[in-house]
Write an enzyme that holds these catalytic residues in place. Structure first.
Site, PDB file in Angstrom:
ATOM      1  N   THR A 131     -22.560 -37.784 -48.934  1.00  0.00           N
ATOM      2  CA  THR A 131     -22.986 -38.180 -47.598  1.00  0.00           C
ATOM      3  C   THR A 131     -24.461 -37.873 -47.354  1.00  0.00           C
ATOM      4  OG1 THR A 131     -22.654 -37.671 -45.254  1.00  0.00           O
ATOM      5  CG2 THR A 131     -22.154 -35.915 -46.795  1.00  0.00           C
ATOM      6  N   ASP A 132     -25.044 -38.585 -46.398  1.00  0.00           N
ATOM      7  CA  ASP A 132     -26.438 -38.292 -46.032  1.00  0.00           C
ATOM      8  C   ASP A 132     -26.565 -36.969 -45.263  1.00  0.00           C
ATOM      9  OD1 ASP A 132     -25.283 -39.059 -43.611  1.00  0.00           O
ATOM     10  OD2 ASP A 132     -26.739 -40.637 -43.159  1.00  0.00           O
ATOM     11  N   GLU A 133     -25.418 -36.448 -44.772  1.00  0.00           N
ATOM     12  CA  GLU A 133     -25.494 -35.244 -43.926  1.00  0.00           C
ATOM     13  C   GLU A 133     -25.981 -34.023 -44.695  1.00  0.00           C
ATOM     14  OE1 GLU A 133     -22.363 -34.575 -41.172  1.00  0.00           O
ATOM     15  OE2 GLU A 133     -22.118 -36.706 -40.749  1.00  0.00           O
ATOM     16  N   TYR A 157     -18.879 -29.068 -42.652  1.00  0.00           N
ATOM     17  CA  TYR A 157     -18.616 -30.273 -43.451  1.00  0.00           C
ATOM     18  C   TYR A 157     -19.770 -30.545 -44.421  1.00  0.00           C
ATOM     19  CZ  TYR A 157     -18.676 -35.251 -44.661  1.00  0.00           C
ATOM     20  OH  TYR A 157     -18.772 -36.433 -45.347  1.00  0.00           O
ATOM     21  N   LYS A 161     -19.967 -30.470 -48.555  1.00  0.00           N
ATOM     22  CA  LYS A 161     -20.347 -31.637 -49.374  1.00  0.00           C
ATOM     23  C   LYS A 161     -21.585 -31.299 -50.218  1.00  0.00           C
ATOM     24  CE  LYS A 161     -18.826 -35.296 -49.503  1.00  0.00           C
ATOM     25  NZ  LYS A 161     -17.724 -35.917 -50.291  1.00  0.00           N
TER      26      LYS A 161
HETATM   27  P1  NAD Z   1     -11.202 -40.120 -44.911  1.00  0.00           P
HETATM   28  O1  NAD Z   1     -11.053 -38.807 -44.213  1.00  0.00           O
HETATM   29  O2  NAD Z   1     -10.899 -41.379 -44.197  1.00  0.00           O
HETATM   30  O3  NAD Z   1     -10.305 -40.115 -46.234  1.00  0.00           O
HETATM   31  C1  NAD Z   1     -10.224 -39.016 -47.087  1.00  0.00           C
HETATM   32  C2  NAD Z   1      -9.021 -39.214 -48.012  1.00  0.00           C
HETATM   33  O4  NAD Z   1      -8.952 -38.092 -48.892  1.00  0.00           O
HETATM   34  C3  NAD Z   1      -7.684 -39.297 -47.259  1.00  0.00           C
HETATM   35  O5  NAD Z   1      -6.915 -40.362 -47.761  1.00  0.00           O
HETATM   36  C4  NAD Z   1      -7.031 -37.957 -47.588  1.00  0.00           C
HETATM   37  O6  NAD Z   1      -5.618 -38.013 -47.584  1.00  0.00           O
HETATM   38  C5  NAD Z   1      -7.599 -37.646 -48.968  1.00  0.00           C
HETATM   39  N1  NAD Z   1      -7.601 -36.199 -49.253  1.00  0.00           N
HETATM   40  C6  NAD Z   1      -8.045 -35.204 -48.440  1.00  0.00           C
HETATM   41  N2  NAD Z   1      -7.854 -34.008 -49.035  1.00  0.00           N
HETATM   42  C7  NAD Z   1      -7.304 -34.260 -50.250  1.00  0.00           C
HETATM   43  C8  NAD Z   1      -6.898 -33.429 -51.336  1.00  0.00           C
HETATM   44  N3  NAD Z   1      -7.017 -32.093 -51.274  1.00  0.00           N
HETATM   45  N4  NAD Z   1      -6.401 -34.014 -52.443  1.00  0.00           N
HETATM   46  C9  NAD Z   1      -6.261 -35.360 -52.514  1.00  0.00           C
HETATM   47  N5  NAD Z   1      -6.614 -36.197 -51.510  1.00  0.00           N
HETATM   48  C10 NAD Z   1      -7.136 -35.652 -50.393  1.00  0.00           C
HETATM   49  O7  NAD Z   1     -12.678 -40.102 -45.469  1.00  0.00           O
HETATM   50  P2  NAD Z   1     -13.730 -41.304 -45.607  1.00  0.00           P
HETATM   51  O8  NAD Z   1     -14.453 -41.446 -44.334  1.00  0.00           O
HETATM   52  O9  NAD Z   1     -13.060 -42.469 -46.213  1.00  0.00           O
HETATM   53  O10 NAD Z   1     -14.741 -40.654 -46.659  1.00  0.00           O
HETATM   54  C11 NAD Z   1     -14.498 -40.764 -48.054  1.00  0.00           C
HETATM   55  C12 NAD Z   1     -15.621 -40.067 -48.799  1.00  0.00           C
HETATM   56  O11 NAD Z   1     -16.865 -40.654 -48.459  1.00  0.00           O
HETATM   57  C13 NAD Z   1     -15.742 -38.577 -48.453  1.00  0.00           C
HETATM   58  O12 NAD Z   1     -16.072 -37.886 -49.637  1.00  0.00           O
HETATM   59  C14 NAD Z   1     -16.884 -38.526 -47.462  1.00  0.00           C
HETATM   60  O13 NAD Z   1     -17.554 -37.283 -47.530  1.00  0.00           O
HETATM   61  C15 NAD Z   1     -17.761 -39.659 -47.969  1.00  0.00           C
HETATM   62  N6  NAD Z   1     -18.604 -40.328 -46.947  1.00  0.00           N
HETATM   63  C16 NAD Z   1     -18.050 -40.782 -45.770  1.00  0.00           C
HETATM   64  C17 NAD Z   1     -18.854 -41.480 -44.861  1.00  0.00           C
HETATM   65  C18 NAD Z   1     -18.290 -42.030 -43.570  1.00  0.00           C
HETATM   66  O14 NAD Z   1     -19.049 -42.546 -42.744  1.00  0.00           O
HETATM   67  N7  NAD Z   1     -17.003 -42.001 -43.326  1.00  0.00           N
HETATM   68  C19 NAD Z   1     -20.204 -41.684 -45.151  1.00  0.00           C
HETATM   69  C20 NAD Z   1     -20.725 -41.191 -46.338  1.00  0.00           C
HETATM   70  C21 NAD Z   1     -19.908 -40.531 -47.245  1.00  0.00           C
HETATM   71  O1  DAU Z   2     -23.439 -39.663 -42.000  1.00  0.00           O
HETATM   72  C1  DAU Z   2     -22.289 -39.835 -42.767  1.00  0.00           C
HETATM   73  C2  DAU Z   2     -21.133 -39.125 -42.103  1.00  0.00           C
HETATM   74  O2  DAU Z   2     -20.778 -39.896 -40.956  1.00  0.00           O
HETATM   75  C3  DAU Z   2     -19.935 -38.919 -43.007  1.00  0.00           C
HETATM   76  O3  DAU Z   2     -20.295 -38.104 -44.082  1.00  0.00           O
HETATM   77  C4  DAU Z   2     -18.775 -38.287 -42.234  1.00  0.00           C
HETATM   78  O4  DAU Z   2     -17.648 -38.189 -43.065  1.00  0.00           O
HETATM   79  C5  DAU Z   2     -18.462 -39.182 -41.041  1.00  0.00           C
HETATM   80  O5  DAU Z   2     -17.440 -38.592 -40.276  1.00  0.00           O
HETATM   81  C6  DAU Z   2     -19.706 -39.410 -40.181  1.00  0.00           C
HETATM   82  O6  DAU Z   2     -20.099 -38.189 -39.497  1.00  0.00           O
HETATM   83  P1  DAU Z   2     -20.600 -38.211 -37.976  1.00  0.00           P
HETATM   84  O7  DAU Z   2     -20.377 -36.884 -37.395  1.00  0.00           O
HETATM   85  O8  DAU Z   2     -21.951 -38.820 -37.874  1.00  0.00           O
HETATM   86  O9  DAU Z   2     -19.545 -39.320 -37.389  1.00  0.00           O
HETATM   87  P2  DAU Z   2     -18.690 -39.345 -36.044  1.00  0.00           P
HETATM   88  O10 DAU Z   2     -18.079 -40.702 -35.968  1.00  0.00           O
HETATM   89  O11 DAU Z   2     -17.817 -38.159 -35.890  1.00  0.00           O
HETATM   90  O12 DAU Z   2     -19.803 -39.243 -34.923  1.00  0.00           O
HETATM   91  C7  DAU Z   2     -20.869 -40.188 -34.843  1.00  0.00           C
HETATM   92  C8  DAU Z   2     -21.780 -39.749 -33.721  1.00  0.00           C
HETATM   93  O13 DAU Z   2     -21.096 -39.915 -32.474  1.00  0.00           O
HETATM   94  C9  DAU Z   2     -22.177 -38.274 -33.770  1.00  0.00           C
HETATM   95  O14 DAU Z   2     -23.509 -38.144 -33.316  1.00  0.00           O
HETATM   96  C10 DAU Z   2     -21.203 -37.593 -32.805  1.00  0.00           C
HETATM   97  C11 DAU Z   2     -20.971 -38.673 -31.761  1.00  0.00           C
HETATM   98  N1  DAU Z   2     -19.631 -38.689 -31.134  1.00  0.00           N
HETATM   99  C12 DAU Z   2     -18.543 -38.664 -31.963  1.00  0.00           C
HETATM  100  C13 DAU Z   2     -17.275 -38.697 -31.415  1.00  0.00           C
HETATM  101  C14 DAU Z   2     -16.060 -38.643 -32.321  1.00  0.00           C
HETATM  102  C15 DAU Z   2     -19.498 -38.790 -29.762  1.00  0.00           C
HETATM  103  O15 DAU Z   2     -20.498 -38.832 -29.019  1.00  0.00           O
HETATM  104  N2  DAU Z   2     -18.247 -38.828 -29.224  1.00  0.00           N
HETATM  105  C16 DAU Z   2     -17.114 -38.770 -30.009  1.00  0.00           C
HETATM  106  O16 DAU Z   2     -15.988 -38.780 -29.459  1.00  0.00           O
END
Ligand code: NAD
Ligand code: DAU
Length: 351
Positions: A131-133, A157, A161
């Site tokens: 992730t970019d975080e 988180y 990562k």
């Molecule tokens: P998600 O939470 O939707 O899915 C995570 C999956 O991992 C789920 O299916 C869960 O059951 C499985 N999982 C969790 N713990 C586990 C374990 N111990 N063993 C096996 N499986 C397990 O997550 P996502 O948003 O699809 O993110 C997927 C990946 O991409 C993550 O590594 C996250 O850090 C990365 N990522 C997410 C975003 C985003 O915006 N969502 C952006 C950049 C990177």
């Molecule tokens: O940047 C990549 C990341 O983006 C991933 O690595 C994470 O897995 C993914 O969850 C996401 O993280 P964020 O914290 O940026 O996403 P989230 O959707 O939780 O929140 C987006 C923005 O919105 C953040 O600034 C918090 C704000 N927010 C979020 C929620 C859930 C609100 O203002 N209200 C809300 O209810």
């Protein structure tokens, strides 16, 4: 048949990656390993679950014995590792779950792959999805995260990562494990779990519930359509250089409040409501602890070296996303009611 292990394939992004690989590469055998936590939902994969080159294994990447056995049972060519605890707010409430899965789980996979592949290491690939975080937060609006930006994780988180990223690179340096890492910005699209901003807002607008905006809604995120992330992962898995990192992002920054207003506008149109109706649901709530101000990815390396570009504009992607959620109310209802947890039992246990 090359066997590829995709971890976390029942989650949001993982399900898009599984779908892409199953459909694009009939000569690959895709094994989806997922623990099915609250975020894992096999109903995300109904369209590919019967494909001959797809199988699902329920298991925990933290369980070293289980992971060893899986590698012994399958001669994996590669791993695409997405399994993680992914929600920042949950990491603030329960950091240890993030340490276990994101750090220990990742090291388990690395260790097992290193041992299983020791005789022909160079013929394999371990892809770590990150992730970019990990780069921290930006204040100067003219700056972006590049692959050279120093790590500065600021939430449990992102710290977990960042730690996993360091282990992946350490395994490359120490054991020559052939790794690639990508760091992507915020994804959005179909099958997004409605704890995250965009699906939560869509859901609450439909239900006429308050739209909780943290703080003043001034935090900025860089949004990418999930199918474009899956395309980037495909490209990097096949053409990325060993040991390299690629940033993935859409050059698409939005202040949270502006994004919520845009969603309200789109939803008013789709639901036939008078303009401005949904925006009245916006409610300012206590800010997230340690809330990162701005993320913005510089994706030039991926674009210049591997030729990737996003395929949809934000307007197109958001429109598709809203339409998907409106057309898949049952998926959303099953997730919000908790019924989705029974899908595994009906598909895999009772047959
Ligand atoms: P998600 O939470 O939707 O899915 C995570 C999956 O991992 C789920 O299916 C869960 O059951 C499985 N999982 C969790 N713990 C586990 C374990 N111990 N063993 C096996 N499986 C397990 O997550 P996502 O948003 O699809 O993110 C997927 C990946 O991409 C993550 O590594 C996250 O850090 C990365 N990522 C997410 C975003 C985003 O915006 N969502 C952006 C950049 C990177
Ligand atoms: O940047 C990549 C990341 O983006 C991933 O690595 C994470 O897995 C993914 O969850 C996401 O993280 P964020 O914290 O940026 O996403 P989230 O959707 O939780 O929140 C987006 C923005 O919105 C953040 O600034 C918090 C704000 N927010 C979020 C929620 C859930 C609100 O203002 N209200 C809300 O209810």
């Amino acid at each position: 048949m090359k066997k590829i292990l995709i971890t976390g394939g029942a989650g949001f992004i993982g399900s898009h990656v599984v779908r892409r690989f199953v459909n694009q590469y009939p000569h690959y055998e895709i094994v989806n390993l997922d623990k099915l936590t609250y975020a894992g939902n096999l109903a995300n994969l109904t369209d590919v679950e019967k494909a001959p080159n797809y199988s699902f294994v329920k298991g925990d990447i933290v369980d070293a014995h289980f992971v060893n056995q899986l590698f012994a049972d399958h001669n994996f060519y590669g791993v695409i590792h997405l399994a993680a605890e992914s929600h920042v707010d949950r990491s603030i409430a329960d950091p240890m779950a993030f340490v276990m899965t994101n750090v220990i789980g990742t090291v388990n996979l690395l260790n097992t792959a290193r041992i299983a592949w020791k005789d022909n290491m160079a013929d394999h690939r371990f892809y770590h999805v990150s992730t970019d975080e990990v780069y921290g937060e930006l204040h100067d609006p003219s700056t972006f995260f590049t692959e050279q930006t120093a790590y500065d994780p600021r939430s449990p988180y992102s710290a977990s990562k960042a730690s996993s990223d360091h282990f992946v690179r350490a395994y490359h340096n120490t054991y020559r494990l052939p790794v690639v890492v990508s760091n992507c910005s915020n994804n959005y699209g179909s099958h997004h779990f409605p704890e995250k901003l965009i699906p939560l807002m869509i859901h609450n607008i439909c239900q006429n519930k308050p739209l909780p905006v943290y703080g003043k809604g001034e935090n900025v995120r860089d949004w990418l359509f999930v199918e474009d992330h899956a395309r980037a992962i495909d490209l990097i898995f096949h053409e990325g250089k060993n040991g390299e990192t690629y940033n993935i992002g859409g050059f698409n920054e939005w202040k949270n409040l502006d994004l919520v207003h845009l969603l309200c506008q789109i939803m008013d149109q789709k639901l036939g409501r008078a303009e401005g109706t949904s925006a009245q649901l916006i409610t300012y709530v206590t800010d997230r602890a340690g809330h990162d101000l701005r993320y913005a990815i510089d994706a030039h390396k991926l674009m210049n070296e591997l030729g990737w570009t996003p395929s949809v504009t934000f307007e197109q992607g958001l429109e598709k996303t809203v339409e998907w959620f409106l057309a898949n109310q049952t998926w959303l209802d099953n997730v919000t009611s908790g019924n989705y947890a029974n899908y595994y039992d009906s598909m895999y246990l009772n047959r």
